[in-house]
Design a protein around this motif. Structure first.
Motif, PDB file in Angstrom:
ATOM      1  N   TYR A 168     -10.848  -6.080   5.421  1.00  0.00           N
ATOM      2  CA  TYR A 168     -11.942  -4.926   5.288  1.00  0.00           C
ATOM      3  C   TYR A 168     -12.244  -4.276   3.939  1.00  0.00           C
ATOM      4  CZ  TYR A 168     -11.632  -5.139  10.332  1.00  0.00           C
ATOM      5  OH  TYR A 168     -11.444  -5.591  11.642  1.00  0.00           O
ATOM      6  N   ASP A 169     -10.764  -4.364   3.106  1.00  0.00           N
ATOM      7  CA  ASP A 169     -11.043  -3.913   1.489  1.00  0.00           C
ATOM      8  C   ASP A 169     -11.899  -5.060   0.892  1.00  0.00           C
ATOM      9  OD1 ASP A 169      -9.509  -1.889   2.593  1.00  0.00           O
ATOM     10  OD2 ASP A 169      -7.639  -2.423   1.572  1.00  0.00           O
ATOM     11  N   GLY A 170     -12.168  -6.106   1.387  1.00  0.00           N
ATOM     12  CA  GLY A 170     -12.934  -7.118   0.540  1.00  0.00           C
ATOM     13  C   GLY A 170     -12.173  -7.872  -0.475  1.00  0.00           C
ATOM     14  N   ARG A 171     -10.701  -7.899  -0.329  1.00  0.00           N
ATOM     15  CA  ARG A 171      -9.735  -8.564  -1.007  1.00  0.00           C
ATOM     16  C   ARG A 171      -9.439 -10.058  -0.718  1.00  0.00           C
ATOM     17  NH1 ARG A 171      -4.683  -5.107  -2.646  1.00  0.00           N
ATOM     18  NH2 ARG A 171      -4.872  -4.370  -0.109  1.00  0.00           N
ATOM     19  N   THR A 226      -6.471 -14.331  -2.836  1.00  0.00           N
ATOM     20  CA  THR A 226      -7.623 -13.346  -2.927  1.00  0.00           C
ATOM     21  C   THR A 226      -8.895 -13.819  -3.466  1.00  0.00           C
ATOM     22  OG1 THR A 226      -6.775 -12.978  -5.079  1.00  0.00           O
ATOM     23  CG2 THR A 226      -6.136 -11.289  -3.420  1.00  0.00           C
ATOM     24  N   LYS A 286     -18.310  -2.886   9.161  1.00  0.00           N
ATOM     25  CA  LYS A 286     -17.381  -3.151   8.022  1.00  0.00           C
ATOM     26  C   LYS A 286     -18.053  -4.526   7.311  1.00  0.00           C
ATOM     27  CE  LYS A 286     -13.507  -1.691  10.419  1.00  0.00           C
ATOM     28  NZ  LYS A 286     -12.844  -0.489   9.669  1.00  0.00           N
ATOM     29  N   SER A 335      -1.972  -6.176   8.597  1.00  0.00           N
ATOM     30  CA  SER A 335      -1.927  -5.834   7.277  1.00  0.00           C
ATOM     31  C   SER A 335      -2.873  -6.914   6.446  1.00  0.00           C
ATOM     32  CB  SER A 335      -0.403  -6.113   6.844  1.00  0.00           C
ATOM     33  OG  SER A 335      -0.488  -6.019   5.461  1.00  0.00           O
ATOM     34  N   ASP A 338       0.843  -1.347  -0.088  1.00  0.00           N
ATOM     35  CA  ASP A 338       0.140  -0.016   0.111  1.00  0.00           C
ATOM     36  C   ASP A 338       1.079   1.328  -0.023  1.00  0.00           C
ATOM     37  OD1 ASP A 338       0.768   0.664   2.651  1.00  0.00           O
ATOM     38  OD2 ASP A 338      -0.869  -0.210   3.400  1.00  0.00           O
ATOM     39  N   ARG A 344      -6.563  -5.347   7.059  1.00  0.00           N
ATOM     40  CA  ARG A 344      -6.768  -4.357   6.243  1.00  0.00           C
ATOM     41  C   ARG A 344      -7.268  -4.779   4.767  1.00  0.00           C
ATOM     42  NH1 ARG A 344      -4.277   0.911   6.767  1.00  0.00           N
ATOM     43  NH2 ARG A 344      -4.268   1.165   4.501  1.00  0.00           N
ATOM     44  N   GLY A 345      -6.686  -6.000   4.259  1.00  0.00           N
ATOM     45  CA  GLY A 345      -7.055  -6.584   3.230  1.00  0.00           C
ATOM     46  C   GLY A 345      -8.584  -7.587   3.242  1.00  0.00           C
TER      47      GLY A 345
END
Length: 582
Positions: A565-568, A470, A499, A559, A317, A562-563
């Protein structure tokens, strides 16, 4: 001027000559016509001479194609109304025909000679790859692209499935003599390795693995079965298993392709196969290991066209990218990338080198093995058998006036010591280690025998990384995770209020797994004066970790969150790849 008859032309003698001269030799154009086209070029029209001659009405496009074929030393063949013989159709798998864009015209089984027609004389890599994949001598001619496409559609539209080929092989009893532990006749093994059905099966396995972007193919012999598996996004999937007695024939075929000794079945062997499949240059690393029930073979696929050699594309990021760029642009010191095997360390380091690779920077690498051949880098393959170890290579590097040095891995005290020495004499050293997280790297280097004061003086930063799968974009869906699932990441329903969580349902695109592709998660520890003081004072790993977190270090698990929560990616993946924080 009469056009030359096909049988009278020696195409080998025309190879490499200018197109205008070749067309004159073939009797297609006159000298004056070529000169007229050359005058137009001299006047400023930047167009190939063949195109000009067509525009002037002197020749047809077919004549140009014939000339270009002759320029490559090949004959141009009129394929109108050609019928392909059945033995030629059977000699080459449909998958190869479609990938390489060729059709088989003749096949001499006794001489193992295959004649193919291809659309483009420049497709010489297809000739080499078909020779290697099929184990035959290849004679190539050039034909009309449209007719070749029609012939492919007519004879090779239906691809043979792996199930068809395996069931066909199961019915063939000529390989049963290769089963068991008894002494095996070398001629029988070689004959089996070159058998058309074995070649076809291995080709299908390779094509499928390359198509699905697999990283490894495994051929594994057991007492009563022979497994074929491939690894996609870090997870192994099983293919249709062939009968156990075919194991020797399949592994022998791989060894023939990798130029290994098929007679040696008691010692490990390593080899390499280079292929160009479509537009992709693929390197296959072959490792053969003798086991109780036969030889286990693993082929690692390195798709050179697929490697993301850019720091913007490895998954960092904005903050992490800034930190990594700061580290790799230090004038000297050591930067370490750490993580388990297969966590993407090498790709990150290559991406860093690609960014540093310019005309003003001398970059030397010592690797085992050299995974990707990159222009502008002086890359050295370590070879301990002849004394070319990491420390030996590094000592020589210091006399080569480098700016940046990459050490494939710091795995012993001599390598660590000379890396420190290189960094103290004004060089930037990049390397890898195998540890669980960034702060543990310091303890690992101390365990190797390095002095704390040297570490404190030379280490600039440590990047720990993992790869998590992913979510498949075709079947991703929102869902609400249960309490148990959240507990695995020490979360509660209140903490994740607002979330959104995603997961993959499973579809054909992702082989039912719900995942497609992988992304990196990173933990970057930058050493400041206080960190160096902690190292000198023999502080614990957790003290170093807590200080780094207070300075803004994001842990691997954070880290990963974050992935999520970003939906990845998913909770399962982050739990699987990261450890709970102390």
């Amino acid at each position: 001027m009469a056009k030359a008859e096909l049988g009278q032309v020696d195409y080998a003698q025309l190879k490499g000559h200018k197109l205008g001269r070749i067309l004159r030799k073939l009797g297609t154009v006159k000298k004056e016509q070529v000169h007229e086209a050359l005058e137009i070029q001299k006047a400023g029209r930047k167009v190939p001479i063949g195109q000009l001659l067509v525009e002037l009405g002197f020749i047809t496009q077919r004549d140009v194609n014939e000339g270009l074929a002759a320029q490559a030393g090949m004959a141009y063949v009129d394929l109108e109304g050609v019928e392909l013989p059945q033995n030629a159709i059977d000699a080459i798998p449909a998958a190869n025909v479609r990938v390489f864009g060729v059709v088989p015209l003749e096949y001499n089984e006794r001489a193992k000679r295959l004649k193919i027609a291809m659309k483009n004389a420049n497709n010489f890599r297809a000739v080499d790859d078909i020779r290697l994949l099929l184990g035959v001598t290849v004679e190539a001619v050039v034909g009309d692209a449209d007719i070749i496409d029609k012939l492919i559609e007519k004879h090779f539209a239906k691809a043979e499935s792996m199930t068809d080929v395996v069931s066909d092989l199961a019915k063939d009893d000529k390989f049963t003599s290769l089963a068991g532990d008894q002494s095996i006749d070398l001629e029988a093994v070689l004959e089996a390795a070159e058998d058309n059905k074995i070649v076809k099966l291995l080709n299908l396995v390779l094509m499928q693995a390359i198509k699905d972007k697999a990283s490894d193919i495994h051929f594994e012999p057991f007492e009563d079965e022979f497994k074929m598996r491939y690894r996609i996004d870090g997870v192994l999937y099983e293919m249709v298993p062939p009968p156990a007695h075919l194991g020797t024939a399949i592994t022998s075929r791989v060894k023939v392709m990798a130029n290994l000794d098929i007679a040696e079945r008691r010692l490990p062997q390593d080899g390499r196969i280079a292929l160009t499949i479509g537009e992709s240059a693929v390197d296959l690393r072959v490792a053969v290991l003798p086991t109780m029930h036969g030889e286990s073979v693993v082929m690692r696929l390195l798709d050179r066209s697929n490697v993301e050699l850019s720091l913007d594309r490895v998954g960092l990021d904005e903050k992490d990218l800034t930190d990594v760029r700061y580290l790799i642009n230090r004038p000297n010191g050591i930067v370490i990338v750490t993580g388990p095997t297969g966590s993407g360390k090498t790709t990150t380091l290559y991406a860093a080198l690609a960014e540093l690779n310019d005309i003003e920077t001398k970059i030397l690498t010592a690797e085992d093995p050299v995974e990707y051949d990159i222009d502008g880098l002086c890359q050295v393959q370590v070879n301990p058998e002849v004394g070319l170890t990491f420390p030996a290579a590094l000592r020589s590097f210091l006399r080569q006036d480098p700016d940046v040095i990459l050490v494939g891995e710091i795995r012993d005290k001599p390598t660590a010591e000379i890396s420190v020495q290189a960094s103290l004499t004004g060089h930037l050293v990049l390397s890898t280690l195998h540890t669980n997280d960034a702060p543990s790297s310091i303890v690992r280097l101390i365990d190797l025998g390095l002095e704390r004061f040297l570490l404190a003086a030379t280490i600039e930063g440590v990047v720990a990384q993992r790869l998590v799968r992913t979510i498949c974009p075709k079947c991703r869906e929102a869902y609400v995770p249960g309490d148990e699932e959240l507990m695995e990441l020490a979360l509660t329903q209140e903490m994740v209020q607002g979330k959104q969580f995603m997961r993959g349902r499973g579809c054909d695109n992702c082989h039912g797994s719900g995942y497609k592709g992988r992304m990196g998660i990173f933990e970057i520890m930058m050493l400041d004066d206080e960190s160096r003081e902690l190292i000198l004072k023999e502080a614990s790993t957790s003290a170093l970790r807590n200080h780094s977190k207070a300075q803004g270090m994001r842990t691997l698990r954070e880290s990963g969150l974050r992935g999520i929560y970003d939906g990845r990616t998913t909770i399962d993946e982050v739990v699987r790849e990261t450890i709970a924080e102390e």
